[in-house]
Design a protein around this motif. Structure first.
Motif, PDB file in Angstrom:
ATOM      1  N   ARG A   1      35.419  30.285  32.319  1.00 38.10           N
ATOM      2  CA  ARG A   1      36.597  30.339  31.455  1.00 38.10           C
ATOM      3  C   ARG A   1      37.887  30.394  32.247  1.00 38.10           C
ATOM      4  N   GLY A   2      37.792  30.417  33.586  1.00 35.41           N
ATOM      5  CA  GLY A   2      39.010  30.272  34.375  1.00 35.41           C
ATOM      6  C   GLY A   2      39.346  31.386  35.334  1.00 35.41           C
ATOM      7  N   ARG A   3      38.562  32.464  35.381  1.00 35.50           N
ATOM      8  CA  ARG A   3      38.836  33.568  36.299  1.00 35.50           C
ATOM      9  C   ARG A   3      37.569  33.918  37.065  1.00 35.50           C
ATOM     10  N   SER A   4      37.653  33.865  38.388  1.00 35.32           N
ATOM     11  CA  SER A   4      36.514  34.279  39.194  1.00 35.32           C
ATOM     12  C   SER A   4      36.374  35.794  39.135  1.00 35.32           C
ATOM     13  N   ARG A   5      35.217  36.272  39.535  1.00 35.99           N
ATOM     14  CA  ARG A   5      34.964  37.717  39.577  1.00 35.99           C
ATOM     15  C   ARG A   5      36.033  38.422  40.413  1.00 35.99           C
ATOM     16  N   GLU A   6      36.332  37.879  41.588  1.00 37.53           N
ATOM     17  CA  GLU A   6      37.296  38.510  42.490  1.00 37.53           C
ATOM     18  C   GLU A   6      38.687  38.534  41.868  1.00 37.53           C
ATOM     19  N   GLN A   7      39.091  37.428  41.237  1.00 38.47           N
ATOM     20  CA  GLN A   7      40.410  37.387  40.602  1.00 38.47           C
ATOM     21  C   GLN A   7      40.526  38.407  39.477  1.00 38.47           C
ATOM     22  N   LEU A   8      39.495  38.462  38.659  1.00 36.89           N
ATOM     23  CA  LEU A   8      39.555  39.369  37.510  1.00 36.89           C
ATOM     24  C   LEU A   8      39.531  40.826  37.945  1.00 36.89           C
ATOM     25  N   LEU A   9      38.675  41.150  38.921  1.00 40.64           N
ATOM     26  CA  LEU A   9      38.634  42.527  39.401  1.00 40.64           C
ATOM     27  C   LEU A   9      39.960  42.928  40.040  1.00 40.64           C
ATOM     28  N   ALA A  10      40.620  41.993  40.695  1.00 38.81           N
ATOM     29  CA  ALA A  10      41.921  42.290  41.288  1.00 38.81           C
ATOM     30  C   ALA A  10      42.948  42.631  40.217  1.00 38.81           C
TER      31      ALA A  10
ATOM     32  N   GLY B   1      42.173  49.559  39.927  1.00 38.79           N
ATOM     33  CA  GLY B   1      42.263  50.912  39.429  1.00 38.79           C
ATOM     34  C   GLY B   1      43.624  51.512  39.151  1.00 38.79           C
ATOM     35  N   VAL B   2      43.713  52.176  38.021  1.00 37.55           N
ATOM     36  CA  VAL B   2      44.958  52.790  37.598  1.00 37.55           C
ATOM     37  C   VAL B   2      44.737  54.171  37.005  1.00 37.55           C
ATOM     38  N   THR B   3      43.553  54.732  37.156  1.00 36.12           N
ATOM     39  CA  THR B   3      43.290  55.955  36.407  1.00 36.12           C
ATOM     40  C   THR B   3      42.312  56.884  37.102  1.00 36.12           C
ATOM     41  N   THR B   4      42.183  58.066  36.564  1.00 33.51           N
ATOM     42  CA  THR B   4      41.155  59.022  36.951  1.00 33.51           C
ATOM     43  C   THR B   4      40.229  59.198  35.767  1.00 33.51           C
ATOM     44  N   MET B   5      38.926  59.067  36.001  1.00 36.06           N
ATOM     45  CA  MET B   5      37.956  59.154  34.916  1.00 36.06           C
ATOM     46  C   MET B   5      37.002  60.304  35.147  1.00 36.06           C
ATOM     47  N   SER B   6      36.470  60.819  34.057  1.00 38.80           N
ATOM     48  CA  SER B   6      35.499  61.904  34.147  1.00 38.80           C
ATOM     49  C   SER B   6      34.107  61.354  34.372  1.00 38.80           C
ATOM     50  N   ARG B   7      33.191  62.233  34.786  1.00 36.63           N
ATOM     51  CA  ARG B   7      31.799  61.843  34.998  1.00 36.63           C
ATOM     52  C   ARG B   7      31.189  61.312  33.702  1.00 36.63           C
TER      53      ARG B   7
ATOM     54  N   PRO C   1      36.488  65.176  39.506  1.00 40.45           N
ATOM     55  CA  PRO C   1      37.001  63.961  38.870  1.00 40.45           C
ATOM     56  C   PRO C   1      36.781  62.747  39.759  1.00 40.45           C
ATOM     57  N   LEU C   2      36.623  61.581  39.164  1.00 41.97           N
ATOM     58  CA  LEU C   2      36.386  60.350  39.919  1.00 41.97           C
ATOM     59  C   LEU C   2      37.710  59.606  40.061  1.00 41.97           C
ATOM     60  N   GLU C   3      38.250  59.610  41.272  1.00 41.79           N
ATOM     61  CA  GLU C   3      39.493  58.894  41.524  1.00 41.79           C
ATOM     62  C   GLU C   3      39.182  57.430  41.756  1.00 41.79           C
ATOM     63  N   ILE C   4      39.785  56.567  41.000  1.00 39.50           N
ATOM     64  CA  ILE C   4      39.503  55.135  41.101  1.00 39.50           C
ATOM     65  C   ILE C   4      40.749  54.419  41.578  1.00 39.50           C
ATOM     66  N   ASP C   5      40.687  53.877  42.761  1.00 38.29           N
ATOM     67  CA  ASP C   5      41.802  53.131  43.321  1.00 38.29           C
ATOM     68  C   ASP C   5      41.637  51.645  43.138  1.00 38.29           C
ATOM     69  N   ARG C   6      40.386  51.174  43.042  1.00 35.06           N
ATOM     70  CA  ARG C   6      40.140  49.750  42.933  1.00 35.06           C
ATOM     71  C   ARG C   6      38.717  49.515  42.455  1.00 35.06           C
ATOM     72  N   LEU C   7      38.478  48.322  41.952  1.00 37.12           N
ATOM     73  CA  LEU C   7      37.131  47.952  41.511  1.00 37.12           C
ATOM     74  C   LEU C   7      36.408  47.272  42.662  1.00 37.12           C
TER      75      LEU C   7
ATOM     76  N   MET D   1      33.944  51.927  40.785  1.00 36.31           N
ATOM     77  CA  MET D   1      34.506  50.969  39.854  1.00 36.31           C
ATOM     78  C   MET D   1      35.673  51.594  39.123  1.00 36.31           C
ATOM     79  N   GLY D   2      36.622  50.787  38.762  1.00 36.25           N
ATOM     80  CA  GLY D   2      37.820  51.258  38.102  1.00 36.25           C
ATOM     81  C   GLY D   2      37.976  50.702  36.719  1.00 36.25           C
ATOM     82  N   MET D   3      38.426  51.519  35.782  1.00 34.20           N
ATOM     83  CA  MET D   3      38.670  51.125  34.396  1.00 34.20           C
ATOM     84  C   MET D   3      39.871  51.903  33.902  1.00 34.20           C
ATOM     85  N   ALA D   4      40.603  51.359  32.962  1.00 35.91           N
ATOM     86  CA  ALA D   4      41.778  52.020  32.417  1.00 35.91           C
ATOM     87  C   ALA D   4      41.408  52.858  31.210  1.00 35.91           C
ATOM     88  N   GLU D   5      42.195  53.865  30.920  1.00 35.28           N
ATOM     89  CA  GLU D   5      41.960  54.691  29.760  1.00 35.28           C
ATOM     90  C   GLU D   5      42.324  53.969  28.486  1.00 35.28           C
ATOM     91  N   VAL D   6      41.759  54.446  27.368  1.00 40.57           N
ATOM     92  CA  VAL D   6      42.078  53.860  26.071  1.00 40.57           C
ATOM     93  C   VAL D   6      43.551  54.154  25.763  1.00 40.57           C
TER      94      VAL D   6
END
Length: 244
Positions: free
Chosen positions: A188-197, A201-207, A226-232, A239-244
């Motif tokens: 669909r137009g985005r490689s794995r590396e492009q999309l993960l970039a 990471g922008v958040t801190t997530m719980s276990r 706490p799990l500090e996420i700097d990047r995927l 792995m990094g994910m943003a909060e809702v």
């Protein structure tokens, strides 16, 4: 559509051309039964099966299972393959669907960042069903709904589209998507590396937030909170994910 089925039925009694056997060809992982397991892969298989070209689709499945593909490459926006038929030179197959624009991809990526677990579920080998709605809200489809939604071609002399070589290519693609859903987003137009970039990471997530989707990699340990996420990164590390 009905006319195409009748032509296919009318001519199928002529002897079928025999493809040149390949050594080390690219084949599906399933020797029998259904061609795909996951819902996103089955959608592609259903698109082919619904087209109504019975014998061509049967031959396409046979080519896919026999390993008649000698080359197979998923690039951003396009699928390219070479399929060995009855002639010495393999046929070149291409298949593409209208890719999201840069603006649409920005909207899609923003929506993915806003949903806990999207990236992790992809890393764990799953396409979240909600991703279809994300694409639809951006004004583009995640998967083609009908054959005319794709731009597909084959260098073979068959007048019908899809031909058996196109069918074989898409059956192999569906089989690969079962194991690697990132190939769908690459197509669909985005490689794995492009999309993960873009989702980096922008958040801190719980276990408890990470646990449901933590990749089942032998020896992988779930980090303490706490799990500090700097990047995927790759599955099995962080792995990094943003909060809702």
């Amino acid at each position: 559509m009905a006319g195409r089925r009748s032509w296919d039925d009318q001519w199928h009694h002529y002897p079928e051309s025999k493809p040149i056997p390949t050594e080390g060809g690219i084949a599906t992982s399933k020797a029998r039964g259904q061609m795909a397991d996951a819902w996103w892969s089955q959608r592609l298989v259903g698109l082919l099966d619904s087209y109504g070209l019975g014998t061509r689709m049967q031959r396409g499945r046979r080519y896919a299972r026999q390993g008649q593909l000698v080359d197979f490459n998923v690039q951003p926006g396009q699928l390219i393959a070479q399929v060995q038929g009855s002639r010495r030179t393999p046929y070149v197959v291409t298949a593409a669907a209208p890719a999201p624009s840069d603006a649409q991809w920005s909207e899609i990526e923003a929506a993915m960042r806003a949903r806990v677990g999207f990236a992790a579920r992809l890393l764990a080998g799953e396409v979240p069903p909600e991703l279809e709605a994300v694409f639809q809200n951006a004004g583009v489809a995640l998967l083609p709904a009908k054959w005319s939604d794709m731009r597909a071609s084959c260098s073979c002399p068959d007048w019908e589209n899809p031909c058996k070589h196109l069918a074989a290519t898409l059956y192999v693609f569906a089989d690969r998507l079962d194991a690697d859903p990132w190939l769908l987003l690459t197509w669909r137009g985005r490689s794995r590396e492009q999309l993960l970039a873009h989702l980096a990471g922008v958040t801190t997530m719980s276990r408890s937030q990470v646990a449901p989707w933590w990749p089942l990699v032998p020896g992988a340990r779930l980090p303490d909170p706490p799990l500090e996420i700097d990047r995927l990164t790759d599955a099995g590390t962080r792995m990094g994910m943003a909060e809702v």
